[in-house]
Design an enzyme around this catalytic site. Structure first.
Site, PDB file in Angstrom:
ATOM      1  NE  ARG A  50      -3.962   0.374   0.401  1.00 16.35           N
ATOM      2  CZ  ARG A  50      -4.773   0.252  -0.321  1.00 16.35           C
ATOM      3  NH1 ARG A  50      -4.999   1.225  -1.332  1.00 16.35           N
ATOM      4  NH2 ARG A  50      -5.762  -0.488  -0.093  1.00 16.35           N
ATOM      5  CD  GLN A  68     -10.016  -2.927  -6.936  1.00 15.97           C
ATOM      6  OE1 GLN A  68     -11.208  -3.294  -6.922  1.00 15.97           O
ATOM      7  NE2 GLN A  68      -9.597  -2.017  -6.273  1.00 15.97           N
ATOM      8  NE  ARG A  73      -2.879  -4.839  -6.843  1.00 16.70           N
ATOM      9  CZ  ARG A  73      -3.749  -4.081  -6.004  1.00 16.70           C
ATOM     10  NH1 ARG A  73      -3.127  -2.794  -5.377  1.00 16.70           N
ATOM     11  NH2 ARG A  73      -4.800  -4.468  -5.376  1.00 16.70           N
ATOM     12  CG  HIS A 145      -2.152   2.884  -7.866  1.00 12.46           C
ATOM     13  ND1 HIS A 145      -2.276   3.760  -6.769  1.00 12.46           N
ATOM     14  CD2 HIS A 145      -3.287   2.180  -7.847  1.00 12.46           C
ATOM     15  CE1 HIS A 145      -3.320   4.001  -6.260  1.00 12.46           C
ATOM     16  NE2 HIS A 145      -3.965   3.045  -6.773  1.00 12.46           N
ATOM     17  CG  ASP A 190     -11.625   6.517  -7.555  1.00 13.16           C
ATOM     18  OD1 ASP A 190     -10.777   6.614  -8.397  1.00 13.16           O
ATOM     19  OD2 ASP A 190     -11.980   5.272  -7.101  1.00 13.16           O
ATOM     20  CD  GLU A 249      -3.785   6.075  -8.997  1.00 19.90           C
ATOM     21  OE1 GLU A 249      -4.007   4.832  -9.833  1.00 19.90           O
ATOM     22  OE2 GLU A 249      -4.241   6.356  -8.085  1.00 19.90           O
TER      23      GLU A 249
END
Length: 274
Positions: A50, A68, A73, A145, A190, A249
């Site tokens: 994170r 997701q 990652r 990201h 978002d 991002e």
């Protein structure tokens, strides 16, 4: 075997890449950390890291075939070029990820990801090559990201979106035209901006630091901050962490990229401390 590698430009300038997800977890410039990493982030390979710069592939967002944001990652990458000092003084390393039984069970395609991270005196460049090594075409989305560390989100401004259309995941709207030259983050945001930051890039500005983000072959930009309630709801995110971060991002996410057999997409972002 160490789970991370470090690029050292000088005593006060370094970058660290965790092999889990090829995630850049730290970028220190002139003694100051430029990336946000949650203190609650799992660093043992049990969950995506994170913070820093996670690499999203082959899918951005919820995915019917797997987790997701895809599997890149949450996969262990291999170092194919150890940290090397170049003639101009920059330090670089190269990592790779290729398909295996685990990825093919989710997404039955052959691929090779080659990720080059380069650290300069005042800049960090991350360059990704996606190669279709199979005999059939595939499509995907991809995203760098990036979590930027800011001293106080209330004094942060982000530019490079004026006139761009975006979809707003919080409001549930699409094809909204951005009217602000500088965006101030004051709530849960978002958004996916299409053709954003072209050609001048994005300026992430605080009273202490100005960072310029420029992109190649990454036409979209996601802008994200979870704000109070969503930050508190994430087990690996500091409850007040939203006050010290903003995600800007670089991606290819508003439509899927098609790669035919043998083709390669090369894309990159560069972050410069001004």
């Amino acid at each position: 075997m160490a789970n991370s590698i470090t690029l050292d430009w000088s005593e006060n300038c370094s970058a660290t890449i965790h092999l889990y997800g090829a995630t850049v977890t730290s970028w220190i410039n002139n003694g100051k950390e430029q990336l946000f990493l949650s203190s609650k982030s799992k660093m043992d390979g049990s969950k995506a890291i994170r913070g820093g710069i996670p690499l999203v592939f082959p899918n951005f967002g919820p995915w019917e075939h797997g987790p997701q944001h895809g599997f890149a990652r949450i996969s262990w990458w291999k170092i194919i070029e150890q940290p090397t000092k170049m003639s101009n003084g920059d330090v670089t390393t190269v990592l790779q990820l290729t398909d295996d039984d685990k990825t093919r069970n989710m997404w039955n395609h052959q691929f090779l990801l080659t990720y080059k991270v380069t650290l300069g005196e005042n800049n960090l460049t991350t360059k990704l090559e996606v190669t279709n090594t199979g005999s059939e075409q595939f499509d995907f989305t991809v995203l760098l990201h990036t979590y930027f560390r800011v001293s106080d989100i209330n004094s942060c401004k982000v530019s490079g979106f004026l006139g761009c259309n975006y979809s707003d995941k919080v409001e549930g709207t699409d094809n909204v035209s951005e009217a602000s030259k500088e965006i101030v983050i004051d709530r849960n945001i978002d958004r996916v901006y299409r053709l954003a930051g072209q050609p001048d890039g994005h300026l992430i500005s605080t009273p202490e630091t100005k960072l310029m983000l420029t992109k190649i072959n990454l036409p979209d930009t996601v802008l994200w901050n979870p704000w109070t309630e969503k930050a508190a709801a994430m087990s690996d995110f500091d409850d007040l962490g939203y006050l010290n971060m903003v995600c800007v991002e670089s991606g290819y996410v508003s439509q899927r990229k098609i790669l035919h057999a043998g083709e390669t997409l090369t894309c990159s972002q560069n972050i410069t401390v001004l």
